[in-house]
Design a protein around this motif. Structure first.
Motif, PDB file in Angstrom:
ATOM      1  N   ASP A 152      21.677  69.649  62.359  1.00 50.02           N
ATOM      2  CA  ASP A 152      23.018  69.109  62.042  1.00 50.02           C
ATOM      3  C   ASP A 152      23.226  67.813  62.217  1.00 50.02           C
ATOM      4  O   ASP A 152      23.934  67.048  61.664  1.00 50.02           O
ATOM      5  N   VAL A 153      22.452  67.310  63.440  1.00 55.03           N
ATOM      6  CA  VAL A 153      22.412  65.864  63.777  1.00 55.03           C
ATOM      7  C   VAL A 153      21.807  64.928  62.606  1.00 55.03           C
ATOM      8  O   VAL A 153      22.621  63.868  62.342  1.00 55.03           O
ATOM      9  N   LEU A 154      20.773  65.571  62.035  1.00 53.25           N
ATOM     10  CA  LEU A 154      20.094  64.683  61.053  1.00 53.25           C
ATOM     11  C   LEU A 154      20.989  64.630  59.707  1.00 53.25           C
ATOM     12  O   LEU A 154      20.901  63.703  59.200  1.00 53.25           O
ATOM     13  N   GLN A 155      21.850  65.609  59.566  1.00 52.54           N
ATOM     14  CA  GLN A 155      22.825  65.646  58.456  1.00 52.54           C
ATOM     15  C   GLN A 155      24.177  65.153  58.610  1.00 52.54           C
ATOM     16  O   GLN A 155      25.075  65.556  58.199  1.00 52.54           O
ATOM     17  N   ASP A 156      24.250  64.520  59.924  1.00 52.85           N
ATOM     18  CA  ASP A 156      25.630  64.009  60.204  1.00 52.85           C
ATOM     19  C   ASP A 156      26.333  62.840  59.527  1.00 52.85           C
ATOM     20  O   ASP A 156      25.603  61.640  59.397  1.00 52.85           O
ATOM     21  N   ASP A 157      27.114  63.073  58.481  1.00 54.15           N
ATOM     22  CA  ASP A 157      27.281  61.969  57.559  1.00 54.15           C
ATOM     23  C   ASP A 157      28.385  61.007  58.041  1.00 54.15           C
ATOM     24  O   ASP A 157      28.527  59.973  57.518  1.00 54.15           O
ATOM     25  N   SER A 158      28.515  60.883  59.327  1.00 62.38           N
ATOM     26  CA  SER A 158      29.161  59.951  60.070  1.00 62.38           C
ATOM     27  C   SER A 158      28.338  58.871  60.660  1.00 62.38           C
ATOM     28  O   SER A 158      28.460  57.813  61.010  1.00 62.38           O
ATOM     29  N   ILE A 159      26.806  58.811  60.376  1.00 65.46           N
ATOM     30  CA  ILE A 159      25.588  58.305  60.671  1.00 65.46           C
ATOM     31  C   ILE A 159      25.398  57.775  59.459  1.00 65.46           C
ATOM     32  O   ILE A 159      25.001  58.236  58.385  1.00 65.46           O
ATOM     33  N   SER A 160      25.519  56.280  59.291  1.00 67.73           N
ATOM     34  CA  SER A 160      25.099  55.518  58.073  1.00 67.73           C
ATOM     35  C   SER A 160      24.508  54.232  58.435  1.00 67.73           C
ATOM     36  O   SER A 160      24.524  53.788  59.537  1.00 67.73           O
ATOM     37  N   THR A 161      23.721  53.684  57.354  1.00 68.75           N
ATOM     38  CA  THR A 161      23.210  52.405  57.606  1.00 68.75           C
ATOM     39  C   THR A 161      24.189  51.194  57.182  1.00 68.75           C
ATOM     40  O   THR A 161      25.347  51.601  56.860  1.00 68.75           O
ATOM     41  N   ASP A 162      23.347  50.223  57.387  1.00 70.77           N
ATOM     42  CA  ASP A 162      24.666  48.926  57.294  1.00 70.77           C
ATOM     43  C   ASP A 162      25.224  48.950  55.761  1.00 70.77           C
ATOM     44  O   ASP A 162      26.285  48.513  55.604  1.00 70.77           O
ATOM     45  N   ASN A 163      24.479  49.497  54.853  1.00 68.95           N
ATOM     46  CA  ASN A 163      25.036  49.497  53.456  1.00 68.95           C
ATOM     47  C   ASN A 163      25.584  50.824  53.205  1.00 68.95           C
ATOM     48  O   ASN A 163      26.237  50.932  52.156  1.00 68.95           O
ATOM     49  N   GLY A 164      26.253  51.485  54.251  1.00 68.27           N
ATOM     50  CA  GLY A 164      26.815  52.919  54.035  1.00 68.27           C
ATOM     51  C   GLY A 164      26.131  54.022  53.561  1.00 68.27           C
ATOM     52  O   GLY A 164      26.792  55.084  53.204  1.00 68.27           O
ATOM     53  N   GLU A 165      24.833  54.054  53.583  1.00 73.56           N
ATOM     54  CA  GLU A 165      23.962  55.186  52.958  1.00 73.56           C
ATOM     55  C   GLU A 165      23.827  56.351  54.158  1.00 73.56           C
ATOM     56  O   GLU A 165      23.787  55.880  55.394  1.00 73.56           O
ATOM     57  N   THR A 166      24.000  57.446  53.856  1.00 74.12           N
ATOM     58  CA  THR A 166      23.825  58.678  54.711  1.00 74.12           C
ATOM     59  C   THR A 166      22.459  59.390  54.523  1.00 74.12           C
ATOM     60  O   THR A 166      21.659  59.223  53.531  1.00 74.12           O
ATOM     61  N   TYR A 167      22.389  60.495  55.360  1.00 74.02           N
ATOM     62  CA  TYR A 167      21.069  61.393  55.422  1.00 74.02           C
ATOM     63  C   TYR A 167      20.668  61.630  53.736  1.00 74.02           C
ATOM     64  O   TYR A 167      19.442  61.807  53.438  1.00 74.02           O
ATOM     65  N   ASP A 168      21.666  61.789  52.798  1.00 76.70           N
ATOM     66  CA  ASP A 168      21.548  62.641  51.897  1.00 76.70           C
ATOM     67  C   ASP A 168      20.696  61.664  50.884  1.00 76.70           C
ATOM     68  O   ASP A 168      19.712  62.133  50.101  1.00 76.70           O
TER      69      ASP A 168
END
Length: 137
Positions: free
Chosen positions: A94-110
């Motif tokens: 679940d932590v790996l797929q937390d969509d509130s965690i994003s890169t500087d450009n707004g990319e997420t785990y997916d």
């Protein structure tokens, strides 16, 4: 000590940075290899006696970059998970797929590892993953 959320963010940022020079990072084969590796060594915390060399990147430099990002992540994330009481299995998935965690450009785990509702079962990684890749360079 780095928090677990920060460690995940650092991983995704490192992968996004790597993708600037290696567009294939988001290809299905690479994403699957990365997801398998994280599932094996982080989600289920399997021993790290040997680590994969091949992520199906187009170059040895690309594979080394992904392997380095994974190694750095595990060095940060495993101690953080222990300190924060986030045990193996679903909680780490679940932590790996937390969509509130994003890169500087707004990319997420997916973009980097795809999506799944549950962690994969623990299985041995393919032997080919522990051998140098075959490249056209």
């Amino acid at each position: 000590m780095t928090s677990l959320r920060d460690a995940v963010g650092h991983l995704y940022q490192a992968l996004e940075d790597l993708a600037q020079d290696h567009e294939e990072l988001t290809d299905t084969d690479v994403r699957e290899a990365l997801a398998e590796t994280l599932n094996h060594y982080f989600t289920w915390e399997q021993p790290q006696e040997t680590m994969p060399e091949t992520y199906f990147m187009f170059s040895a430099k690309g594979d080394r970059g992904v392997a380095h990002a994974v190694a750095e992540f595990l060095a940060e994330a495993l101690p953080a998970a222990h300190a924060e009481g986030v045990g193996p299995g679903q909680p780490r998935h679940d932590v790996l797929q937390d969509d509130s965690i994003s890169t500087d450009n707004g990319e997420t785990y997916d973009l980097f590892i795809g999506q799944s509702d549950e962690p994969r079962p623990v299985t041995a990684l393919q032997a080919i993953r522990f051998e140098p890749g075959e490249y056209d360079e």
